[in-house]
Design a protein around this motif. Structure first.
Motif, PDB file in Angstrom:
ATOM      1  N   TRP A  14      39.814  44.625  33.516  1.00 21.27           N
ATOM      2  CA  TRP A  14      38.717  45.198  33.878  1.00 21.27           C
ATOM      3  C   TRP A  14      37.472  44.380  33.265  1.00 21.27           C
ATOM      4  O   TRP A  14      36.382  44.119  33.998  1.00 21.27           O
ATOM      5  CB  TRP A  14      38.672  46.447  33.301  1.00 21.27           C
ATOM      6  N   ILE A  15      37.625  43.867  31.897  1.00 21.15           N
ATOM      7  CA  ILE A  15      36.363  43.124  31.328  1.00 21.15           C
ATOM      8  C   ILE A  15      36.251  41.841  32.104  1.00 21.15           C
ATOM      9  O   ILE A  15      35.355  41.548  32.268  1.00 21.15           O
ATOM     10  CB  ILE A  15      36.640  42.983  29.705  1.00 21.15           C
ATOM     11  N   VAL A  16      37.527  41.262  32.313  1.00 23.58           N
ATOM     12  CA  VAL A  16      37.617  40.030  32.852  1.00 23.58           C
ATOM     13  C   VAL A  16      36.594  39.999  34.429  1.00 23.58           C
ATOM     14  O   VAL A  16      35.760  39.322  34.661  1.00 23.58           O
ATOM     15  CB  VAL A  16      38.673  39.410  33.247  1.00 23.58           C
ATOM     16  N   ARG A  17      36.918  41.109  34.939  1.00 20.87           N
ATOM     17  CA  ARG A  17      36.153  41.143  36.491  1.00 20.87           C
ATOM     18  C   ARG A  17      34.711  41.495  36.318  1.00 20.87           C
ATOM     19  O   ARG A  17      33.878  40.768  37.041  1.00 20.87           O
ATOM     20  CB  ARG A  17      37.035  42.383  37.345  1.00 20.87           C
ATOM     21  N   ARG A  18      34.406  42.308  35.443  1.00 20.46           N
ATOM     22  CA  ARG A  18      33.081  42.856  35.195  1.00 20.46           C
ATOM     23  C   ARG A  18      32.313  41.792  34.748  1.00 20.46           C
ATOM     24  O   ARG A  18      31.086  41.320  35.286  1.00 20.46           O
ATOM     25  CB  ARG A  18      32.928  43.840  34.141  1.00 20.46           C
ATOM     26  N   ASN A  19      32.813  40.642  33.794  1.00 26.38           N
ATOM     27  CA  ASN A  19      32.280  39.465  33.146  1.00 26.38           C
ATOM     28  C   ASN A  19      31.938  38.437  34.341  1.00 26.38           C
ATOM     29  O   ASN A  19      30.950  37.665  34.378  1.00 26.38           O
ATOM     30  CB  ASN A  19      32.799  38.756  32.186  1.00 26.38           C
ATOM     31  N   VAL A  20      33.060  38.274  35.242  1.00 30.22           N
ATOM     32  CA  VAL A  20      33.200  37.316  36.390  1.00 30.22           C
ATOM     33  C   VAL A  20      32.033  37.564  37.224  1.00 30.22           C
ATOM     34  O   VAL A  20      31.308  36.838  37.719  1.00 30.22           O
ATOM     35  CB  VAL A  20      34.234  37.197  36.813  1.00 30.22           C
ATOM     36  N   GLU A  21      32.042  38.758  37.538  1.00 28.90           N
ATOM     37  CA  GLU A  21      31.186  39.448  38.812  1.00 28.90           C
ATOM     38  C   GLU A  21      29.451  39.566  38.218  1.00 28.90           C
ATOM     39  O   GLU A  21      28.709  39.127  38.999  1.00 28.90           O
ATOM     40  CB  GLU A  21      31.412  40.788  39.109  1.00 28.90           C
ATOM     41  N   ALA A  22      29.511  39.574  36.881  1.00 34.87           N
ATOM     42  CA  ALA A  22      28.007  39.484  36.351  1.00 34.87           C
ATOM     43  C   ALA A  22      27.619  38.315  36.374  1.00 34.87           C
ATOM     44  O   ALA A  22      26.352  38.072  36.480  1.00 34.87           O
ATOM     45  CB  ALA A  22      28.121  39.879  34.887  1.00 34.87           C
TER      46      ALA A  22
END
Length: 530
Positions: free
Chosen positions: A497-505
Protein backbone atom coordinates in the motif's frame (compact mmCIF):
# COMPACT_ATOMS: atom_id res chain seq x y z
CA UNK A 1 0.21 -11.34 -22.03
CA UNK A 2 -3.45 -12.04 -22.92
CA UNK A 3 -4.82 -10.35 -26.01
CA UNK A 4 -7.73 -8.77 -24.14
CA UNK A 5 -5.29 -7.19 -21.67
CA UNK A 6 -3.25 -5.67 -24.47
CA UNK A 7 -6.36 -4.40 -26.24
CA UNK A 8 -7.63 -2.94 -22.97
CA UNK A 9 -4.38 -1.07 -22.43
CA UNK A 10 -4.53 0.12 -26.03
CA UNK A 11 -8.01 1.54 -25.46
CA UNK A 12 -6.84 3.25 -22.29
CA UNK A 13 -3.86 4.76 -24.13
CA UNK A 14 -6.10 6.00 -26.96
CA UNK A 15 -8.55 7.42 -24.46
CA UNK A 16 -5.73 9.24 -22.64
CA UNK A 17 -4.43 10.59 -25.96
CA UNK A 18 -7.93 11.78 -26.86
CA UNK A 19 -8.29 13.59 -23.55
CA UNK A 20 -4.89 15.21 -24.05
CA UNK A 21 -5.77 16.37 -27.56
CA UNK A 22 -9.09 17.78 -26.36
CA UNK A 23 -7.93 19.54 -23.20
CA UNK A 24 -4.24 20.32 -23.74
CA UNK A 25 -3.32 23.93 -24.47
CA UNK A 26 -0.38 22.73 -26.56
CA UNK A 27 -2.68 20.64 -28.78
CA UNK A 28 -5.02 23.58 -29.25
CA UNK A 29 -2.07 25.77 -30.14
CA UNK A 30 -1.00 23.26 -32.78
CA UNK A 31 -4.58 23.10 -34.09
CA UNK A 32 -4.70 26.88 -34.31
CA UNK A 33 -1.42 26.92 -36.24
CA UNK A 34 -2.89 24.38 -38.64
CA UNK A 35 -6.00 26.54 -39.09
CA UNK A 36 -3.91 29.65 -39.71
CA UNK A 37 -1.96 27.75 -42.38
CA UNK A 38 -4.98 26.14 -44.03
CA UNK A 39 -7.45 29.03 -44.15
CA UNK A 40 -5.26 31.33 -46.32
CA UNK A 41 -4.70 28.54 -48.84
CA UNK A 42 -8.43 27.86 -49.15
CA UNK A 43 -9.37 31.54 -49.30
CA UNK A 44 -6.59 32.35 -51.73
CA UNK A 45 -7.75 29.65 -54.12
CA UNK A 46 -11.35 30.87 -54.00
CA UNK A 47 -10.43 34.53 -54.46
CA UNK A 48 -8.00 33.67 -57.24
CA UNK A 49 -10.74 31.90 -59.15
CA UNK A 50 -13.05 34.87 -58.68
CA UNK A 51 -10.28 37.16 -59.88
CA UNK A 52 -9.73 35.04 -62.97
CA UNK A 53 -13.42 35.42 -63.82
CA UNK A 54 -13.09 39.18 -63.34
CA UNK A 55 -10.03 39.22 -65.60
CA UNK A 56 -11.92 37.41 -68.33
CA UNK A 57 -14.75 39.94 -68.15
CA UNK A 58 -12.33 42.89 -68.28
CA UNK A 59 -10.37 41.46 -71.19
CA UNK A 60 -13.50 40.50 -73.14
CA UNK A 61 -14.83 44.01 -72.64
CA UNK A 62 -11.52 45.50 -73.75
CA UNK A 63 -11.42 43.17 -76.77
CA UNK A 64 -14.91 44.16 -77.85
CA UNK A 65 -14.02 47.80 -77.42
CA UNK A 66 -10.93 47.36 -79.58
CA UNK A 67 -12.96 45.60 -82.27
CA UNK A 68 -15.52 48.42 -82.36
CA UNK A 69 -12.83 51.10 -82.66
CA UNK A 70 -11.08 49.07 -85.37
CA UNK A 71 -14.28 48.76 -87.37
CA UNK A 72 -14.82 52.51 -87.05
CA UNK A 73 -11.27 53.25 -88.22
CA UNK A 74 -11.29 50.73 -91.05
CA UNK A 75 -12.81 53.09 -93.74
CA UNK A 76 -10.05 55.63 -93.16
CA UNK A 77 -7.30 53.01 -93.10
CA UNK A 78 -8.51 51.42 -96.39
CA UNK A 79 -7.52 54.58 -98.28
CA UNK A 80 -4.50 55.48 -96.15
CA UNK A 81 -1.03 55.71 -97.62
CA UNK A 82 2.27 57.05 -96.40
CA UNK A 83 1.11 60.65 -96.77
CA UNK A 84 -1.90 60.01 -94.50
CA UNK A 85 0.10 58.58 -91.60
CA UNK A 86 0.66 61.90 -89.76
CA UNK A 87 -3.11 62.55 -89.65
CA UNK A 88 -4.07 59.26 -88.04
CA UNK A 89 -3.42 60.49 -84.46
CA UNK A 90 -6.35 62.85 -84.83
CA UNK A 91 -8.55 59.97 -86.00
CA UNK A 92 -7.59 57.94 -82.93
CA UNK A 93 -8.31 60.88 -80.62
CA UNK A 94 -12.01 60.66 -81.47
CA UNK A 95 -12.25 57.27 -79.73
CA UNK A 96 -10.17 57.87 -76.59
CA UNK A 97 -11.21 59.13 -73.19
CA UNK A 98 -9.74 59.30 -69.69
CA UNK A 99 -10.06 55.49 -69.40
CA UNK A 100 -8.94 54.28 -72.84
CA UNK A 101 -5.72 54.81 -74.79
CA UNK A 102 -5.03 53.74 -78.38
CA UNK A 103 -1.89 52.97 -80.36
CA UNK A 104 -1.72 52.22 -84.05
CA UNK A 105 1.05 50.10 -85.57
CA UNK A 106 1.54 49.22 -89.22
CA UNK A 107 3.60 46.69 -91.14
CA UNK A 108 3.80 47.89 -94.79
CA UNK A 109 3.04 45.21 -97.32
CA UNK A 110 6.16 43.32 -98.28
CA UNK A 111 7.96 44.23 -95.02
CA UNK A 112 9.40 41.82 -92.42
CA UNK A 113 6.94 39.82 -90.38
CA UNK A 114 7.88 41.63 -87.15
CA UNK A 115 8.48 44.94 -88.91
CA UNK A 116 5.67 46.86 -87.18
CA UNK A 117 6.08 50.57 -86.53
CA UNK A 118 4.10 52.95 -84.34
CA UNK A 119 2.42 55.55 -86.57
CA UNK A 120 -0.12 57.13 -84.20
CA UNK A 121 -1.02 57.34 -80.49
CA UNK A 122 -3.82 59.00 -78.62
CA UNK A 123 -3.04 60.54 -76.27
CA UNK A 124 0.58 60.96 -77.29
CA UNK A 125 3.42 59.09 -75.57
CA UNK A 126 7.20 59.61 -75.55
CA UNK A 127 9.07 57.71 -78.24
CA UNK A 128 11.08 55.82 -75.60
CA UNK A 129 7.87 54.40 -74.09
CA UNK A 130 6.60 53.35 -77.51
CA UNK A 131 9.88 51.61 -78.31
CA UNK A 132 9.75 49.75 -74.99
CA UNK A 133 6.19 48.60 -75.71
CA UNK A 134 7.20 47.41 -79.17
CA UNK A 135 10.12 45.42 -77.77
CA UNK A 136 7.85 43.77 -75.21
CA UNK A 137 5.33 42.83 -77.90
CA UNK A 138 8.10 41.42 -80.05
CA UNK A 139 9.67 39.52 -77.13
CA UNK A 140 6.34 37.85 -76.38
CA UNK A 141 6.01 36.78 -80.04
CA UNK A 142 2.81 38.76 -80.48
CA UNK A 143 4.09 40.71 -83.49
CA UNK A 144 5.36 37.52 -85.14
CA UNK A 145 1.98 35.83 -84.87
CA UNK A 146 0.13 38.94 -85.95
CA UNK A 147 2.42 39.60 -88.90
CA UNK A 148 2.08 36.06 -90.22
CA UNK A 149 -1.67 36.27 -90.84
CA UNK A 150 -2.78 39.76 -89.79
CA UNK A 151 -5.78 38.17 -88.10
CA UNK A 152 -6.98 36.85 -84.76
CA UNK A 153 -7.98 39.60 -82.42
CA UNK A 154 -6.14 38.78 -79.18
CA UNK A 155 -6.24 39.79 -75.53
CA UNK A 156 -2.92 40.91 -74.07
CA UNK A 157 -3.04 41.58 -70.30
CA UNK A 158 0.45 43.06 -70.51
CA UNK A 159 1.69 45.72 -68.11
CA UNK A 160 3.84 48.53 -69.49
CA UNK A 161 5.61 51.02 -67.22
CA UNK A 162 5.99 54.64 -68.28
CA UNK A 163 9.15 56.65 -68.08
CA UNK A 164 7.20 59.41 -66.34
CA UNK A 165 5.97 57.03 -63.65
CA UNK A 166 3.00 54.75 -63.29
CA UNK A 167 1.95 52.01 -65.65
CA UNK A 168 -0.89 50.90 -67.84
CA UNK A 169 -2.29 47.61 -69.06
CA UNK A 170 -2.30 46.69 -72.74
CA UNK A 171 -5.61 44.85 -72.95
CA UNK A 172 -6.15 43.91 -76.60
CA UNK A 173 -4.65 44.05 -80.09
CA UNK A 174 -6.92 44.11 -83.15
CA UNK A 175 -5.56 43.54 -86.70
CA UNK A 176 -6.87 45.39 -89.77
CA UNK A 177 -5.84 44.36 -93.29
CA UNK A 178 -5.67 47.03 -96.04
CA UNK A 179 -3.90 47.35 -99.41
CA UNK A 180 -1.19 49.40 -97.62
CA UNK A 181 -0.36 46.62 -95.19
CA UNK A 182 -1.29 45.09 -91.83
CA UNK A 183 -2.47 47.51 -89.18
CA UNK A 184 -2.58 46.68 -85.45
CA UNK A 185 -4.76 48.68 -83.09
CA UNK A 186 -3.53 48.32 -79.47
CA UNK A 187 -6.00 49.19 -76.73
CA UNK A 188 -4.69 50.04 -73.25
CA UNK A 189 -6.10 51.23 -69.94
CA UNK A 190 -4.47 53.19 -67.13
CA UNK A 191 -7.55 53.25 -64.90
CA UNK A 192 -7.60 51.94 -61.35
CA UNK A 193 -9.89 49.09 -62.33
CA UNK A 194 -7.20 47.68 -64.60
CA UNK A 195 -4.01 48.78 -62.83
CA UNK A 196 -5.16 47.54 -59.42
CA UNK A 197 -6.28 44.21 -60.87
CA UNK A 198 -4.08 41.17 -61.34
CA UNK A 199 -3.96 41.53 -65.13
CA UNK A 200 -0.43 40.88 -66.31
CA UNK A 201 0.93 39.70 -62.94
CA UNK A 202 0.43 36.91 -60.37
CA UNK A 203 -2.65 37.31 -58.21
CA UNK A 204 -0.63 37.33 -55.00
CA UNK A 205 1.20 40.48 -56.14
CA UNK A 206 -1.95 42.58 -56.26
CA UNK A 207 -2.09 45.35 -53.62
CA UNK A 208 -5.35 44.04 -52.14
CA UNK A 209 -3.95 40.53 -51.64
CA UNK A 210 -0.70 41.80 -50.19
CA UNK A 211 -2.54 44.11 -47.80
CA UNK A 212 -4.87 41.29 -46.73
CA UNK A 213 -1.92 38.94 -46.29
CA UNK A 214 -0.08 41.50 -44.15
CA UNK A 215 -3.13 42.03 -41.92
CA UNK A 216 -3.73 38.29 -41.65
CA UNK A 217 -0.07 37.64 -40.83
CA UNK A 218 -0.06 40.28 -38.11
CA UNK A 219 -3.28 38.88 -36.65
CA UNK A 220 -1.95 35.31 -36.74
CA UNK A 221 1.33 36.33 -35.12
CA UNK A 222 -0.49 38.23 -32.38
CA UNK A 223 -2.93 35.39 -31.63
CA UNK A 224 -0.21 32.73 -31.67
CA UNK A 225 2.06 34.95 -29.59
CA UNK A 226 -0.68 35.38 -26.97
CA UNK A 227 -1.40 31.65 -26.82
CA UNK A 228 2.28 30.75 -26.86
CA UNK A 229 2.85 33.27 -24.08
CA UNK A 230 0.07 31.71 -22.01
CA UNK A 231 1.49 28.24 -22.66
CA UNK A 232 5.02 29.33 -21.72
CA UNK A 233 3.73 31.10 -18.63
CA UNK A 234 1.92 27.98 -17.48
CA UNK A 235 5.02 25.88 -18.16
CA UNK A 236 7.18 28.32 -16.20
CA UNK A 237 4.63 28.31 -13.40
CA UNK A 238 4.76 24.51 -13.34
CA UNK A 239 8.56 24.56 -13.30
CA UNK A 240 8.38 27.10 -10.50
CA UNK A 241 6.07 24.82 -8.55
CA UNK A 242 8.46 21.88 -8.93
CA UNK A 243 11.38 24.10 -7.98
CA UNK A 244 9.70 25.38 -4.82
CA UNK A 245 8.10 22.21 -3.47
CA UNK A 246 10.33 19.61 -5.08
CA UNK A 247 13.53 20.07 -3.16
CA UNK A 248 15.05 18.01 -0.40
CA UNK A 249 12.36 17.42 2.14
CA UNK A 250 10.00 19.56 0.10
CA UNK A 251 11.69 22.75 1.30
CA UNK A 252 13.45 25.23 -0.91
CA UNK A 253 13.81 28.95 -0.84
CA UNK A 254 11.34 31.38 -2.30
CA UNK A 255 7.62 31.34 -2.85
CA UNK A 256 5.19 31.43 -5.75
CA UNK A 257 4.22 35.04 -5.12
CA UNK A 258 7.86 36.20 -4.89
CA UNK A 259 9.09 34.36 -7.98
CA UNK A 260 6.04 34.54 -10.23
CA UNK A 261 6.46 36.88 -13.24
CA UNK A 262 2.92 36.65 -14.66
CA UNK A 263 0.66 39.35 -13.17
CA UNK A 264 -2.52 37.44 -14.00
CA UNK A 265 -1.29 34.49 -11.91
CA UNK A 266 -0.44 36.52 -8.81
CA UNK A 267 -3.66 35.54 -7.02
CA UNK A 268 -3.14 31.89 -7.88
CA UNK A 269 0.48 32.15 -6.68
CA UNK A 270 -0.61 33.47 -3.30
CA UNK A 271 -3.16 30.65 -2.95
CA UNK A 272 -0.47 28.12 -3.85
CA UNK A 273 1.84 29.59 -1.21
CA UNK A 274 -0.84 29.15 1.42
CA UNK A 275 -1.52 25.61 0.20
CA UNK A 276 2.17 24.66 0.27
CA UNK A 277 2.62 26.12 3.75
CA UNK A 278 -0.44 24.23 4.97
CA UNK A 279 0.81 20.96 3.51
CA UNK A 280 4.28 21.40 4.97
CA UNK A 281 2.90 22.31 8.38
CA UNK A 282 0.52 19.34 8.26
CA UNK A 283 3.32 16.96 7.25
CA UNK A 284 5.56 18.27 10.01
CA UNK A 285 2.75 17.98 12.55
CA UNK A 286 2.05 14.40 11.49
CA UNK A 287 5.72 13.42 11.82
CA UNK A 288 6.01 15.11 15.21
CA UNK A 289 2.76 13.56 16.44
CA UNK A 290 3.85 10.12 15.19
CA UNK A 291 7.14 10.40 17.04
CA UNK A 292 5.57 11.77 20.22
CA UNK A 293 2.82 9.16 20.27
CA UNK A 294 5.23 6.32 19.62
CA UNK A 295 7.49 7.52 22.41
CA UNK A 296 4.54 7.94 24.77
CA UNK A 297 3.31 4.38 24.11
CA UNK A 298 6.72 2.73 23.97
CA UNK A 299 7.69 3.88 27.43
CA UNK A 300 4.84 2.16 29.32
CA UNK A 301 5.17 -0.87 27.05
CA UNK A 302 8.84 -1.13 28.03
CA UNK A 303 7.92 -0.76 31.69
CA UNK A 304 5.32 -3.55 31.41
CA UNK A 305 7.81 -5.78 29.61
CA UNK A 306 10.45 -5.21 32.31
CA UNK A 307 7.92 -5.79 35.09
CA UNK A 308 6.89 -9.18 33.75
CA UNK A 309 10.29 -10.75 34.44
CA UNK A 310 10.23 -10.24 38.27
CA UNK A 311 6.68 -11.59 38.32
CA UNK A 312 7.79 -14.69 36.42
CA UNK A 313 10.54 -15.36 38.99
CA UNK A 314 8.21 -14.69 41.91
CA UNK A 315 5.40 -16.98 40.74
CA UNK A 316 5.67 -20.73 41.24
CA UNK A 317 6.93 -22.46 38.13
CA UNK A 318 4.44 -25.27 38.62
CA UNK A 319 1.46 -22.89 38.53
CA UNK A 320 0.23 -23.40 34.97
CA UNK A 321 -2.45 -20.79 35.32
CA UNK A 322 0.01 -18.10 36.44
CA UNK A 323 2.53 -18.95 33.73
CA UNK A 324 -0.23 -18.88 31.08
CA UNK A 325 -1.34 -15.47 32.29
CA UNK A 326 2.23 -14.15 32.02
CA UNK A 327 2.56 -15.58 28.50
CA UNK A 328 -0.67 -13.85 27.47
CA UNK A 329 0.65 -10.57 28.91
CA UNK A 330 3.91 -10.90 26.97
CA UNK A 331 2.06 -11.79 23.77
CA UNK A 332 -0.29 -8.83 24.16
CA UNK A 333 2.63 -6.49 24.88
CA UNK A 334 4.38 -7.70 21.71
CA UNK A 335 1.21 -7.16 19.74
CA UNK A 336 0.72 -3.71 21.25
CA UNK A 337 4.32 -2.85 20.39
CA UNK A 338 3.65 -3.92 16.79
CA UNK A 339 0.52 -1.80 16.67
CA UNK A 340 2.42 1.26 17.91
CA UNK A 341 5.14 0.73 15.29
CA UNK A 342 2.48 0.21 12.64
CA UNK A 343 0.65 3.43 13.59
CA UNK A 344 3.90 5.39 13.49
CA UNK A 345 4.78 4.11 10.04
CA UNK A 346 1.29 4.93 8.80
CA UNK A 347 1.56 8.51 10.03
CA UNK A 348 5.03 8.92 8.55
CA UNK A 349 3.84 7.53 5.22
CA UNK A 350 0.93 9.98 5.21
CA UNK A 351 3.30 12.85 6.02
CA UNK A 352 5.59 11.89 3.15
CA UNK A 353 2.67 11.97 0.74
CA UNK A 354 1.49 15.39 1.87
CA UNK A 355 4.71 17.10 0.79
CA UNK A 356 6.75 14.65 -1.30
CA UNK A 357 10.18 15.90 -2.33
CA UNK A 358 10.86 15.76 -6.06
CA UNK A 359 14.25 16.08 -7.64
CA UNK A 360 16.19 14.37 -10.41
CA UNK A 361 17.35 10.98 -9.06
CA UNK A 362 19.55 8.40 -10.78
CA UNK A 363 17.34 5.35 -10.34
CA UNK A 364 19.86 3.13 -12.13
CA UNK A 365 22.62 3.92 -9.67
CA UNK A 366 20.29 3.66 -6.69
CA UNK A 367 19.08 0.17 -7.64
CA UNK A 368 22.63 -1.04 -8.32
CA UNK A 369 23.80 0.14 -4.88
CA UNK A 370 20.84 -1.42 -3.11
CA UNK A 371 21.25 -4.71 -4.99
CA UNK A 372 24.83 -4.95 -3.74
CA UNK A 373 23.61 -4.39 -0.17
CA UNK A 374 21.40 -7.50 -0.23
CA UNK A 375 24.30 -9.93 -0.62
CA UNK A 376 24.38 -10.89 3.07
CA UNK A 377 20.62 -11.39 3.47
CA UNK A 378 20.41 -13.44 0.28
CA UNK A 379 23.32 -15.67 1.32
CA UNK A 380 21.58 -16.50 4.60
CA UNK A 381 18.39 -17.43 2.76
CA UNK A 382 20.29 -19.36 0.02
CA UNK A 383 18.86 -17.03 -2.65
CA UNK A 384 20.39 -15.58 -5.79
CA UNK A 385 19.86 -12.04 -7.08
CA UNK A 386 20.14 -11.20 -10.77
CA UNK A 387 20.22 -7.47 -11.53
CA UNK A 388 19.97 -6.05 -15.04
CA UNK A 389 20.05 -2.27 -14.88
CA UNK A 390 20.16 0.06 -17.86
CA UNK A 391 22.51 2.90 -17.01
CA UNK A 392 21.63 6.58 -16.91
CA UNK A 393 17.90 6.39 -16.17
CA UNK A 394 16.67 9.33 -14.12
CA UNK A 395 13.29 9.99 -12.53
CA UNK A 396 11.93 12.93 -10.58
CA UNK A 397 11.26 11.75 -7.05
CA UNK A 398 12.77 11.52 -3.57
CA UNK A 399 15.79 9.27 -3.14
CA UNK A 400 14.62 8.17 0.32
CA UNK A 401 11.16 7.31 -0.98
CA UNK A 402 12.63 5.41 -3.91
CA UNK A 403 14.77 3.43 -1.49
CA UNK A 404 11.61 2.52 0.42
CA UNK A 405 9.89 1.40 -2.78
CA UNK A 406 12.81 -0.76 -3.92
CA UNK A 407 13.31 -2.16 -0.42
CA UNK A 408 9.67 -3.17 -0.08
CA UNK A 409 9.59 -4.82 -3.50
CA UNK A 410 12.84 -6.76 -3.04
CA UNK A 411 12.08 -7.83 0.54
CA UNK A 412 8.61 -8.81 -0.60
CA UNK A 413 10.24 -11.15 -3.15
CA UNK A 414 12.78 -12.43 -0.61
CA UNK A 415 9.99 -13.13 1.86
CA UNK A 416 8.30 -15.64 -0.45
CA UNK A 417 11.18 -17.07 -2.45
CA UNK A 418 12.00 -20.71 -1.76
CA UNK A 419 15.54 -21.80 -0.93
CA UNK A 420 17.88 -21.68 -3.95
CA UNK A 421 15.36 -19.42 -5.66
CA UNK A 422 16.19 -16.57 -8.05
CA UNK A 423 15.16 -12.96 -7.60
CA UNK A 424 15.39 -10.81 -10.72
CA UNK A 425 15.60 -7.01 -10.64
CA UNK A 426 15.44 -5.04 -13.90
CA UNK A 427 15.51 -1.32 -14.62
CA UNK A 428 14.87 -0.43 -18.26
CA UNK A 429 13.45 2.44 -20.25
CA UNK A 430 10.06 1.95 -21.87
CA UNK A 431 9.32 5.01 -23.99
CA UNK A 432 8.65 7.94 -21.68
CA UNK A 433 8.75 5.68 -18.62
CA UNK A 434 11.38 3.96 -16.49
CA UNK A 435 10.23 0.45 -15.56
CA UNK A 436 11.49 -1.20 -12.35
CA UNK A 437 10.58 -4.89 -12.33
CA UNK A 438 11.13 -7.37 -9.48
CA UNK A 439 10.41 -11.09 -10.08
CA UNK A 440 10.64 -14.10 -7.80
CA UNK A 441 10.01 -17.86 -7.82
CA UNK A 442 7.43 -17.74 -5.05
CA UNK A 443 3.88 -19.15 -5.01
CA UNK A 444 2.30 -16.05 -6.53
CA UNK A 445 -1.06 -14.54 -5.61
CA UNK A 446 -4.58 -15.70 -6.25
CA UNK A 447 -6.02 -13.94 -9.29
CA UNK A 448 -8.90 -12.48 -7.29
CA UNK A 449 -6.46 -10.81 -4.90
CA UNK A 450 -4.07 -9.23 -7.39
CA UNK A 451 -5.72 -5.83 -7.03
CA UNK A 452 -6.41 -6.21 -3.33
CA UNK A 453 -2.76 -6.69 -2.31
CA UNK A 454 -2.32 -2.90 -2.60
CA UNK A 455 -5.13 -2.23 -0.14
CA UNK A 456 -4.30 -1.05 3.33
CA UNK A 457 -4.65 -3.73 6.04
CA UNK A 458 -5.25 -6.51 3.54
CA UNK A 459 -3.31 -9.61 4.60
CA UNK A 460 -3.43 -13.21 3.48
CA UNK A 461 -0.04 -14.65 4.41
CA UNK A 462 -0.12 -18.41 4.40
CA UNK A 463 1.44 -20.37 7.31
CA UNK A 464 5.01 -21.36 6.61
CA UNK A 465 5.64 -18.50 4.16
CA UNK A 466 7.67 -15.46 4.91
CA UNK A 467 10.85 -14.71 6.78
CA UNK A 468 11.47 -16.06 10.22
CA UNK A 469 10.41 -13.78 13.04
CA UNK A 470 12.60 -10.74 13.35
CA UNK A 471 14.04 -10.83 9.81
CA UNK A 472 11.59 -8.39 8.35
CA UNK A 473 10.23 -8.44 4.82
CA UNK A 474 6.91 -7.85 3.07
CA UNK A 475 3.97 -10.14 2.84
CA UNK A 476 3.68 -10.84 -0.87
CA UNK A 477 0.10 -11.91 -0.56
CA UNK A 478 -0.85 -8.89 1.46
CA UNK A 479 1.71 -6.16 1.07
CA UNK A 480 2.72 -6.55 4.72
CA UNK A 481 6.10 -5.20 5.73
CA UNK A 482 6.58 -7.84 8.41
CA UNK A 483 9.31 -6.28 10.49
CA UNK A 484 7.48 -5.34 13.68
CA UNK A 485 4.13 -5.87 12.00
CA UNK A 486 3.29 -9.40 13.04
CA UNK A 487 2.59 -10.86 16.42
CA UNK A 488 0.71 -13.97 17.41
CA UNK A 489 -0.17 -14.68 13.79
CA UNK A 490 -1.63 -11.21 13.13
CA UNK A 491 -0.52 -9.32 10.01
CA UNK A 492 -1.11 -5.67 9.17
CA UNK A 493 -0.59 -5.27 5.42
CA UNK A 494 0.74 -1.85 4.48
CA UNK A 495 4.02 -2.48 2.60
CA UNK A 496 2.58 -2.60 -0.94
CA UNK A 497 0.00 0.00 0.00
CA UNK A 498 2.89 2.35 0.81
CA UNK A 499 4.59 1.38 -2.47
CA UNK A 500 1.52 2.24 -4.51
CA UNK A 501 0.86 5.53 -2.75
CA UNK A 502 4.49 6.63 -3.10
CA UNK A 503 4.66 5.63 -6.77
CA UNK A 504 1.39 7.39 -7.62
CA UNK A 505 2.53 10.49 -5.72
CA UNK A 506 5.36 10.81 -8.26
CA UNK A 507 3.04 10.32 -11.25
CA UNK A 508 3.83 6.64 -11.71
CA UNK A 509 1.93 3.37 -11.61
CA UNK A 510 2.51 -0.11 -10.15
CA UNK A 511 1.25 -3.45 -11.42
CA UNK A 512 1.27 -6.97 -9.90
CA UNK A 513 0.90 -10.16 -11.93
CA UNK A 514 1.63 -13.87 -11.77
CA UNK A 515 4.29 -15.11 -14.17
CA UNK A 516 3.17 -17.67 -16.71
CA UNK A 517 6.06 -20.00 -15.87
CA UNK A 518 5.50 -19.66 -12.11
CA UNK A 519 6.44 -16.98 -9.64
CA UNK A 520 5.40 -13.39 -9.15
CA UNK A 521 6.20 -10.07 -10.84
CA UNK A 522 5.91 -6.50 -9.56
CA UNK A 523 6.43 -3.63 -12.02
CA UNK A 524 6.78 0.03 -11.10
CA UNK A 525 6.70 2.63 -13.89
CA UNK A 526 7.86 6.21 -13.28
CA UNK A 527 8.05 9.08 -15.80
CA UNK A 528 11.52 9.78 -17.21
CA UNK A 529 12.96 12.97 -15.77
CA UNK A 530 13.53 15.58 -18.48
Amino acid sequence: MPTDTRSGRGRIARSALGRWLWHSLASRLMLLVLVFLTVPVLLYDQFRRADEATQRLLLNSAQRQGELVARALEPELLNADRSALPTLSGALARFTDDRTRLRLLVRPRGGAVDGFYYVATAPSLPTADLDQERRQLAALGILDRLGASCAENATLAMRVPHSSGGEEVLSSITPITTPFGCWALVTSHATEGYVASSLGRPYWRTPAVQAAAAVYLVMAVLVLAVLAGVWRSLRRFGDLARDIVGGEGGKRGGSFAARNRVPELSGVAEDFDRLVDTLRDSAQSLRRAAEDNAHAFKTPIAVIRQSVEPLRRALPSDSARSQRALAMIETSVDKLDSLVSFARRMDEAAADLLAPARRRVDLSGLVERMADGYAGVLAERRLRLQARVEAGLFVRASEETLETIVENLVENAVSFSPADGLISVRVVRDGAWVALTVEDDGPGVEADNLDRIFERYFSQRQPGHGMPDGEGGNDQASGDQASGDQADGAHFGIGLWIVRRNVEAFGGRVRAENRQDGGFRMTVALPVAG
